[in-house]
Design a protein around this motif. Structure first.
Motif, PDB file in Angstrom:
ATOM      1  N   VAL A   1       3.506  10.524  10.109  1.00 10.08           N
ATOM      2  CA  VAL A   1       2.714   9.323  10.405  1.00 10.08           C
ATOM      3  C   VAL A   1       3.353   8.201   9.599  1.00 10.08           C
ATOM      4  CG1 VAL A   1       0.427   8.247  10.329  1.00 10.08           C
ATOM      5  CG2 VAL A   1       0.652  10.725  10.719  1.00 10.08           C
ATOM      6  N   LEU A   2       4.014   7.263  10.259  1.00 14.05           N
ATOM      7  CA  LEU A   2       4.898   6.331   9.553  1.00 14.05           C
ATOM      8  C   LEU A   2       4.160   5.479   8.532  1.00 14.05           C
ATOM      9  CD1 LEU A   2       7.308   5.189  12.413  1.00 14.05           C
ATOM     10  CD2 LEU A   2       7.620   6.988  10.708  1.00 14.05           C
ATOM     11  N   HIS A   3       2.920   5.107   8.820  1.00 20.82           N
ATOM     12  CA  HIS A   3       2.154   4.296   7.878  1.00 20.82           C
ATOM     13  C   HIS A   3       0.930   5.059   7.379  1.00 20.82           C
ATOM     14  CE1 HIS A   3       4.328   0.773   9.875  1.00 20.82           C
ATOM     15  NE2 HIS A   3       4.745   0.826   8.628  1.00 20.82           N
ATOM     16  N   TYR A   4       1.155   6.284   6.981  1.00 22.69           N
ATOM     17  CA  TYR A   4       0.093   7.114   6.417  1.00 22.69           C
ATOM     18  C   TYR A   4      -0.266   6.588   5.025  1.00 22.69           C
ATOM     19  CZ  TYR A   4      -2.103  11.196   4.217  1.00 22.69           C
ATOM     20  OH  TYR A   4      -2.954  12.029   3.552  1.00 22.69           O
ATOM     21  N   ILE A   5      -1.521   6.164   4.834  1.00 17.84           N
ATOM     22  CA  ILE A   5      -1.915   5.601   3.540  1.00 17.84           C
ATOM     23  C   ILE A   5      -3.195   6.236   2.983  1.00 17.84           C
ATOM     24  CG2 ILE A   5      -0.773   3.368   3.870  1.00 17.84           C
ATOM     25  CD1 ILE A   5      -3.510   2.225   4.715  1.00 17.84           C
ATOM     26  N   GLU A   6      -3.721   7.271   3.662  1.00 19.71           N
ATOM     27  CA  GLU A   6      -4.946   7.902   3.178  1.00 19.71           C
ATOM     28  C   GLU A   6      -4.727   8.587   1.826  1.00 19.71           C
ATOM     29  OE1 GLU A   6      -3.937   7.968   6.255  1.00 19.71           O
ATOM     30  OE2 GLU A   6      -5.598   7.074   7.362  1.00 19.71           O
TER      31      GLU A   6
ATOM     32  N   THR B   1       0.846  -1.194   0.000  1.00 21.73           N
ATOM     33  CA  THR B   1       0.000   0.000   0.000  1.00 21.73           C
ATOM     34  C   THR B   1       0.883   1.246   0.000  1.00 21.73           C
ATOM     35  OG1 THR B   1      -1.657  -1.212   1.259  1.00 21.73           O
ATOM     36  CG2 THR B   1      -1.885   1.186   1.165  1.00 21.73           C
ATOM     37  N   PRO B   2       0.741   2.116  -1.000  1.00 23.19           N
ATOM     38  CA  PRO B   2       1.666   3.243  -1.132  1.00 23.19           C
ATOM     39  C   PRO B   2       1.422   4.341  -0.102  1.00 23.19           C
ATOM     40  CG  PRO B   2      -0.053   3.396  -2.781  1.00 23.19           C
ATOM     41  CD  PRO B   2      -0.252   2.071  -2.089  1.00 23.19           C
ATOM     42  N   ILE B   3       2.503   4.999   0.263  1.00 23.58           N
ATOM     43  CA  ILE B   3       2.455   6.165   1.145  1.00 23.58           C
ATOM     44  C   ILE B   3       2.829   7.392   0.319  1.00 23.58           C
ATOM     45  CG2 ILE B   3       3.536   7.300   3.138  1.00 23.58           C
ATOM     46  CD1 ILE B   3       4.112   4.434   4.227  1.00 23.58           C
ATOM     47  N   VAL B   4       1.902   8.331   0.206  1.00 18.99           N
ATOM     48  CA  VAL B   4       2.187   9.622  -0.430  1.00 18.99           C
ATOM     49  C   VAL B   4       1.799  10.683   0.593  1.00 18.99           C
ATOM     50  CG1 VAL B   4       1.774  11.127  -2.404  1.00 18.99           C
ATOM     51  CG2 VAL B   4       1.671   8.641  -2.707  1.00 18.99           C
ATOM     52  N   ALA B   5       2.780  11.165   1.333  1.00 21.98           N
ATOM     53  CA  ALA B   5       2.520  11.946   2.545  1.00 21.98           C
ATOM     54  C   ALA B   5       3.143  13.334   2.431  1.00 21.98           C
ATOM     55  CB  ALA B   5       3.090  11.211   3.761  1.00 21.98           C
ATOM     56  N   SER B   6       2.305  14.329   2.281  1.00 18.56           N
ATOM     57  CA  SER B   6       2.802  15.708   2.189  1.00 18.56           C
ATOM     58  C   SER B   6       2.797  16.363   3.566  1.00 18.56           C
ATOM     59  CB  SER B   6       1.934  16.506   1.217  1.00 18.56           C
ATOM     60  OG  SER B   6       0.590  16.540   1.671  1.00 18.56           O
ATOM     61  N   GLY B   7       3.708  17.324   3.738  1.00 17.16           N
ATOM     62  CA  GLY B   7       3.750  18.091   4.979  1.00 17.16           C
ATOM     63  C   GLY B   7       3.864  17.215   6.205  1.00 17.16           C
ATOM     64  N   ASN B   8       3.028  17.481   7.204  1.00 13.61           N
ATOM     65  CA  ASN B   8       3.101  16.749   8.471  1.00 13.61           C
ATOM     66  C   ASN B   8       2.604  15.309   8.363  1.00 13.61           C
ATOM     67  OD1 ASN B   8       4.097  17.086  11.082  1.00 13.61           O
ATOM     68  ND2 ASN B   8       2.812  18.884  11.468  1.00 13.61           N
ATOM     69  N   ASN B   9       1.933  14.985   7.259  1.00 11.83           N
ATOM     70  CA  ASN B   9       1.509  13.592   7.068  1.00 11.83           C
ATOM     71  C   ASN B   9       2.705  12.643   7.053  1.00 11.83           C
ATOM     72  OD1 ASN B   9      -1.160  14.433   6.824  1.00 11.83           O
ATOM     73  ND2 ASN B   9      -1.039  14.612   4.588  1.00 11.83           N
ATOM     74  N   ALA B  10       3.863  13.159   6.666  1.00  8.99           N
ATOM     75  CA  ALA B  10       5.070  12.329   6.607  1.00  8.99           C
ATOM     76  C   ALA B  10       5.506  11.846   7.983  1.00  8.99           C
ATOM     77  CB  ALA B  10       6.214  13.110   5.951  1.00  8.99           C
TER      78      ALA B  10
ATOM     79  N   TYR C   1      18.089   9.186  19.923  1.00 12.84           N
ATOM     80  CA  TYR C   1      17.807   9.381  18.497  1.00 12.84           C
ATOM     81  C   TYR C   1      16.445   8.842  18.099  1.00 12.84           C
ATOM     82  CZ  TYR C   1      18.657   4.493  17.101  1.00 12.84           C
ATOM     83  OH  TYR C   1      18.569   3.137  16.938  1.00 12.84           O
ATOM     84  N   LYS C   2      15.890   7.913  18.899  1.00 14.11           N
ATOM     85  CA  LYS C   2      14.597   7.302  18.565  1.00 14.11           C
ATOM     86  C   LYS C   2      13.448   8.321  18.589  1.00 14.11           C
ATOM     87  CE  LYS C   2      15.318   2.790  17.989  1.00 14.11           C
ATOM     88  NZ  LYS C   2      14.863   2.071  16.769  1.00 14.11           N
ATOM     89  N   LYS C   3      13.674   9.475  19.184  1.00  9.09           N
ATOM     90  CA  LYS C   3      12.639  10.517  19.136  1.00  9.09           C
ATOM     91  C   LYS C   3      12.385  10.952  17.701  1.00  9.09           C
ATOM     92  CE  LYS C   3      11.474  15.160  20.858  1.00  9.09           C
ATOM     93  NZ  LYS C   3      11.901  16.317  21.683  1.00  9.09           N
ATOM     94  N   TYR C   4      13.414  10.852  16.861  1.00  2.00           N
ATOM     95  CA  TYR C   4      13.314  11.331  15.483  1.00  2.00           C
ATOM     96  C   TYR C   4      13.419  10.212  14.442  1.00  2.00           C
ATOM     97  CZ  TYR C   4      13.988  15.777  17.829  1.00  2.00           C
ATOM     98  OH  TYR C   4      13.839  16.854  18.670  1.00  2.00           O
ATOM     99  N   LEU C   5      13.818   9.011  14.863  1.00  2.00           N
ATOM    100  CA  LEU C   5      13.859   7.836  13.982  1.00  2.00           C
ATOM    101  C   LEU C   5      13.361   6.642  14.780  1.00  2.00           C
ATOM    102  CD1 LEU C   5      14.544   6.210  11.436  1.00  2.00           C
ATOM    103  CD2 LEU C   5      16.920   6.105  12.225  1.00  2.00           C
ATOM    104  N   MET C   6      12.095   6.312  14.617  1.00  2.00           N
ATOM    105  CA  MET C   6      11.447   5.307  15.466  1.00  2.00           C
ATOM    106  C   MET C   6      11.535   3.898  14.900  1.00  2.00           C
ATOM    107  SD  MET C   6       9.660   8.086  14.497  1.00  2.00           S
ATOM    108  CE  MET C   6       9.204   9.686  15.202  1.00  2.00           C
TER     109      MET C   6
END
Length: 430
Positions: A244-249, A233-242, A349-354
């Protein structure tokens, strides 16, 4: 299937390798997936179970593969059971495999129709001691439905309770994780389709475009090049949507000044590709965006160098974490106190790379592979570090697929896909 016939030598060799790991006087059984219902008479498009495909190349429903290398009757050492085809099925559903075509696809000489399965199974089960069942033991598996494989296993164990049962999955985990050159070529073709889609998108994106329009550009390019579509399922996440690690809307507008994180990959002949790129909606990164982008890219390049034979997955991620920590300090996202006081179980570092930086890739996007065993040549891994900054309204991830080599750095199957920020800007503004 849209793809041309795959050389059956691949499947012949895969079966030979699996059989060499089996116990004496044992047989193994592999089933196709179900066609899953939606409602009324609607179904999801069929997706073949990757294990039976890996061992046979058969890409249709209601198929069973049996391996019995020590069978007294030579013709029963490899058996395919297929749904019988006829003119009615050909008219309503399209042509199914004939016995002759099944041999051409798989190299399996003995093909029975599915209606003969119980009779033939009774004969060969009286001749073996152990049965390998095919269970899903992937470290990410979370299956809530009863699969066709599950139903078959239940039937087999009830009908033949005196047989010993063994697991085929550990054998497949090891075999499937090391790719044959034919497989690497198929994954390369999937990556090439992903490149076509990405280059199309670079020329398409502008302020005001919708995320789903970008998704449509990818699928157009994939299908017109013999792919079934997205490998996941593709992720196309603009702005703050990026962030959300598994943003698929994929349903929001892409605005001027924002970045778009795109985690997409084409499938080809059931093999996956897995790419992530982050691009500027307006065709140019601002200074802060480019600084973070370059930091992610540096981590990616250093992480890639560590993917060599003998590397352990856990130790690799520990080292990547140290590199990421250094970059986050340079960006001012962490300070020395954050690092000195960090929880070793969840480093600063996990705060910014989970998420993790790499996973096996192949027939499945998150492919088979035993993570506690050392990496080997011809394993295919993703490399996908990211930095996610909700407070600044953007997240950046970069991802390529690479093949571990006997010596030296891995080979990047996505080396032709633009990734340097200047090249992306040049293409978007050309």
């Amino acid at each position: 299937m849209k793809y041309p016939l795959i050389n059956s030598k691949l499947f012949i060799n895969n079966r030979k390798n699996f059989a060499s790991k089996m116990k004496p006087n044992s047989l193994a059984v592999f089933n196709s997936n179900d066609i899953y219902p939606i409602s009324a008479d609607s179904t999801l498009p069929f997706q073949q179970h990757r294990d039976i495909f890996f061992l046979s190349g058969v890409d249709q429903e209601e198929s069973i593969l049996v391996l019995f290398p020590d069978c007294p009757k030579e013709k029963h050492r490899e058996i395919l059971f297929l749904r019988e085809t006829n003119e009615h099925i050909a008219v309503w559903e399209g042509e199914k495999l004939t016995k002759e075509k099944a041999f051409e696809v798989s190299g399996v000489k003995t093909v029975y129709w599915l209606q003969d399965m119980e009779k033939v199974m009774f004969e060969i089960m009286t001749q073996c001691d152990t049965v390998y069942i095919n269970t899903n033991e992937h470290y990410r598996s979370n299956v809530e439905v009863e699969t066709r494989e599950d139903r078959f296993t239940k039937w087999l164990k009830e009908k033949y309770p005196a047989h010993s049962v063994a697991k085929g999955n550990p054998i497949l985990q090891r075999l499937r994780s090391v790719k044959d050159p034919i497989e690497i070529d198929l994954i390369q073709q999937a990556c090439n389709l992903t490149e076509k889609g990405f280059r199309r998108v670079l020329s398409f994106v502008k302020p005001g475009v919708m995320e789903y329009e970008i998704e449509a550009e990818y699928i157009h390019e994939f299908i017109r090049n013999r792919s079934k579509g997205f490998a996941y399922t593709p992720i196309v996440a603009s702005g703050n949507n990026a962030n959300v690690l598994h943003y698929i809307e994929n349903n929001q507008q892409c605005n001027a000044g924002e970045l778009i994180l795109m985690d997409v990959g084409a499938e080809y002949a059931n093999y996956s590709s897995d790419m992530t790129r982050t691009i500027p909606v307006s065709g140019k990164f601002n200074e802060r965006q480019k600084a973070v982008y370059n930091a992610v890219n540096r981590v990616k390049k250093e992480a890639t160098k560590m993917l060599v034979p003998g590397t352990l997955w856990e130790a690799y991620h520990f080292e990547v974490g140290k590199i990421m920590t250094s970059e986050l300090l340079g960006l001012g996202l962490l300070n020395k106190a954050d690092v000195q006081n960090e929880n070793p179980e969840w480093p600063a570092y996990k705060k910014y790379l989970m998420h993790g930086t790499s996973h096996h890739m192949g027939l499945d996007t998150h492919d088979y592979g035993i993570l506690t065993e050392p990496m080997q040549a011809n394993m295919v891994f993703t490399v996908e570090p990211g930095i996610y900054i909700p407070d600044e309204g953007f997240g950046i991830r970069l991802e390529d697929d690479v093949v571990i080599q006997e010596k030296g750095e891995p080979f990047n199957l996505m080396k032709n896909i633009p990734i340097e920020p200047d090249e992306i800007e040049d293409i978007m503004n050309s």
